[in-house]
Write an enzyme that holds these catalytic residues in place. Structure first.
Site, mmCIF file in Angstrom:
data_model
loop_
_atom_site.group_PDB
_atom_site.id
_atom_site.type_symbol
_atom_site.label_atom_id
_atom_site.label_comp_id
_atom_site.label_asym_id
_atom_site.label_seq_id
_atom_site.Cartn_x
_atom_site.Cartn_y
_atom_site.Cartn_z
ATOM 1 N N PRO A 188 0.593 -1.293 -0.144
ATOM 2 C CA PRO A 188 0.035 -0.092 0.062
ATOM 3 C C PRO A 188 0.979 1.511 -0.011
ATOM 4 C CG PRO A 188 -0.250 -1.153 2.178
ATOM 5 C CD PRO A 188 0.375 -2.144 1.156
ATOM 6 N N ASN A 189 0.366 2.521 -0.802
ATOM 7 C CA ASN A 189 1.038 3.751 -1.012
ATOM 8 C C ASN A 189 2.350 3.548 -1.696
ATOM 9 O OD1 ASN A 189 -1.293 4.981 0.521
ATOM 10 N ND2 ASN A 189 -0.336 3.669 2.417
ATOM 11 N N ARG A 201 5.584 10.665 -2.583
ATOM 12 C CA ARG A 201 5.099 10.647 -1.401
ATOM 13 C C ARG A 201 6.212 10.713 -0.363
ATOM 14 N NH1 ARG A 201 4.413 4.549 1.467
ATOM 15 N NH2 ARG A 201 4.028 5.419 3.605
ATOM 16 N N TYR A 238 11.255 8.461 1.622
ATOM 17 C CA TYR A 238 11.208 7.623 0.656
ATOM 18 C C TYR A 238 11.875 8.029 -0.496
ATOM 19 C CZ TYR A 238 7.760 5.914 3.524
ATOM 20 O OH TYR A 238 6.971 5.431 4.825
ATOM 21 N N ASN A 269 8.064 -5.200 -0.503
ATOM 22 C CA ASN A 269 7.777 -4.146 0.342
ATOM 23 C C ASN A 269 6.248 -4.315 0.832
ATOM 24 O OD1 ASN A 269 7.499 -2.112 1.795
ATOM 25 N ND2 ASN A 269 8.714 -0.803 0.505
ATOM 26 N N ALA A 322 2.688 -0.667 4.985
ATOM 27 C CA ALA A 322 2.369 -0.899 6.392
ATOM 28 C C ALA A 322 1.843 -2.048 6.928
ATOM 29 C CB ALA A 322 1.339 0.231 6.815
ATOM 30 N N HIS A 378 3.757 -4.278 9.330
ATOM 31 C CA HIS A 378 3.621 -3.841 10.980
ATOM 32 C C HIS A 378 2.335 -4.556 11.629
ATOM 33 C CE1 HIS A 378 6.374 -1.060 9.809
ATOM 34 N NE2 HIS A 378 5.775 -0.221 9.429
ATOM 35 N N ASP A 406 0.994 -15.183 7.286
ATOM 36 C CA ASP A 406 0.952 -16.476 6.935
ATOM 37 C C ASP A 406 1.056 -17.142 5.602
ATOM 38 O OD1 ASP A 406 0.275 -16.846 9.688
ATOM 39 O OD2 ASP A 406 -1.974 -16.869 9.296
ATOM 40 N N GLU A 460 12.194 -9.017 2.516
ATOM 41 C CA GLU A 460 11.462 -8.035 2.825
ATOM 42 C C GLU A 460 12.379 -6.868 2.715
ATOM 43 O OE1 GLU A 460 9.115 -8.395 6.585
ATOM 44 O OE2 GLU A 460 9.000 -6.431 6.908
ATOM 45 N N HIS A 517 12.208 -2.598 3.186
ATOM 46 C CA HIS A 517 11.741 -1.249 3.568
ATOM 47 C C HIS A 517 12.698 -0.202 3.182
ATOM 48 C CE1 HIS A 517 8.349 -2.798 5.813
ATOM 49 N NE2 HIS A 517 9.189 -3.843 6.311
ATOM 50 N N ILE A 518 12.155 0.643 2.363
ATOM 51 C CA ILE A 518 13.235 2.129 1.846
ATOM 52 C C ILE A 518 13.910 2.854 2.866
ATOM 53 C CG2 ILE A 518 12.920 3.983 0.541
ATOM 54 C CD1 ILE A 518 10.528 2.703 -0.812
ATOM 55 N N SER A 519 12.926 3.001 3.969
ATOM 56 C CA SER A 519 13.102 4.028 5.013
ATOM 57 C C SER A 519 13.731 2.925 6.271
ATOM 58 C CB SER A 519 12.191 4.819 5.510
ATOM 59 O OG SER A 519 11.053 4.005 6.106
ATOM 60 N N ARG A 548 12.399 5.296 13.046
ATOM 61 C CA ARG A 548 10.879 6.262 12.848
ATOM 62 C C ARG A 548 9.967 6.233 13.980
ATOM 63 N NH1 ARG A 548 8.877 5.307 7.021
ATOM 64 N NH2 ARG A 548 7.373 7.131 7.568
ATOM 65 N N ARG A 594 6.342 1.488 13.879
ATOM 66 C CA ARG A 594 7.121 0.793 12.736
ATOM 67 C C ARG A 594 8.101 0.097 13.088
ATOM 68 N NH1 ARG A 594 4.842 4.121 8.589
ATOM 69 N NH2 ARG A 594 4.512 6.062 9.254
HETATM 70 C C1 DQA Z 1 7.871 1.350 4.104
HETATM 71 C C2 DQA Z 1 7.847 1.600 5.857
HETATM 72 C C3 DQA Z 1 6.501 1.537 6.402
HETATM 73 O O1 DQA Z 1 6.457 1.732 7.661
HETATM 74 C C4 DQA Z 1 5.412 2.373 5.819
HETATM 75 O O2 DQA Z 1 4.123 2.132 6.119
HETATM 76 C C5 DQA Z 1 5.551 2.191 4.258
HETATM 77 C C6 DQA Z 1 6.823 2.062 3.504
HETATM 78 C C7 DQA Z 1 9.226 1.549 3.626
HETATM 79 O O3 DQA Z 1 9.458 1.307 2.458
HETATM 80 O O4 DQA Z 1 10.102 2.302 4.315
HETATM 81 O O5 DQA Z 1 4.531 2.404 3.546
HETATM 82 O O6 DQA Z 1 7.464 -0.061 4.275
#
Ligand code: DQA
Length: 151
Positions: A14-15, A22, A27, A77, A80, A83, A90, A101, A103-105, A110, A114
C-alpha cells in the site's frame, strides 16, 4: 505461460504506487516505475525474469504471494502491512520460495509502531534503510537464498 522457475516477483504494498512524490524525505524521489525498471534490468543481468505487481489491498497481496510459490522468490515491500498483517505473514510462511522483505526507510529510526514487523520472522531476508537500492540488494539476496535452497 512464462517459466516460473526463472521468475522473481517484485511486489509492493500500500501507498508505494505514490513513490516519487510521497514523503520524499523518507522515500526519496524515485518513482515505482523507475524502481521496477532497475530491478527488471538487474534481473536480466542475473538471468531471471522479474515480474512486477503493486496493490493497496491486503487480500490481493496475499494472492500475489500465493502465485509466487513456484517462482525463484519474492522481493516484497509490504508497506504498513508489515506491521500488522497476520494474513500476509501466513501467506509468506505458506510458500517455500524465499521472500526478502524491503523497507526503503529505516523503520527503526521512525515511530515506534514501525519497529514491529509481523512478517520479518518468516522471511528469508530483510533489508531496511538503504533507500530504493534496497530492492536491488533484495533481488541479489533472493537469488542467493534460492541457490542455497537448491544445493
Ligand atoms: C515502508 C515503511 C512502512 O512503515 C510504511 O508504512 C511504508 C513504507 C518503507 O518502505 O520504508 O509504507 O515499508
Amino acid at each position: 505461460m512464462s517459466d516460473t522457475s526463472r521468475t522473481v516477483l517484485l511486489l509492493n504494498g500500500p501507498n508505494l504506487n505514490l513513490l516519487g512524490t510521497r514523503d520524499p524525505k523518507q522515500y526519496g524521489t524515485t518513482t515505482l516505475a523507475q524502481v521496477e525498471e532497475r530491478v527488471v534490468a538487474l534481473g536480466k543481468e542475473l538471468g531471471v525474469e522479474v515480474v512486477c505487481a503493486q496493490s493497496n489491498s491486503e487480500g490481493v497481496l496475499v494472492d500475489h504471494v500465493h502465485s509466487a510459490r513456484h517462482m525463484v522468490g519474492v522481493v516484497m515491500n509490504p508497506g504498513a502491512y508489515a506491521h500488522y498483517s497476520i494474513a500476509l505473514r501466513d501467506a509468506i510462511d505458506a510458500i517455500e520460495a524465499p521472500v526478502v522483505e524491503v523497507h526503503i526507510s529505516n523503520v527503526y529510526a521512525r515511530e515506534e509502531f514501525r519497529h514491529t514487523s509481523v512478517t520479518a520472522p518468516v522471511v528469508a531476508g530483510y533489508v531496511a534503510g538503504c533507500g530504493t537500492v534496497g530492492y536491488e540488494l533484495a533481488l541479489r539476496a533472493v537469488l542467493a537464498r534460492d541457490a542455497e535452497r537448491r544445493s
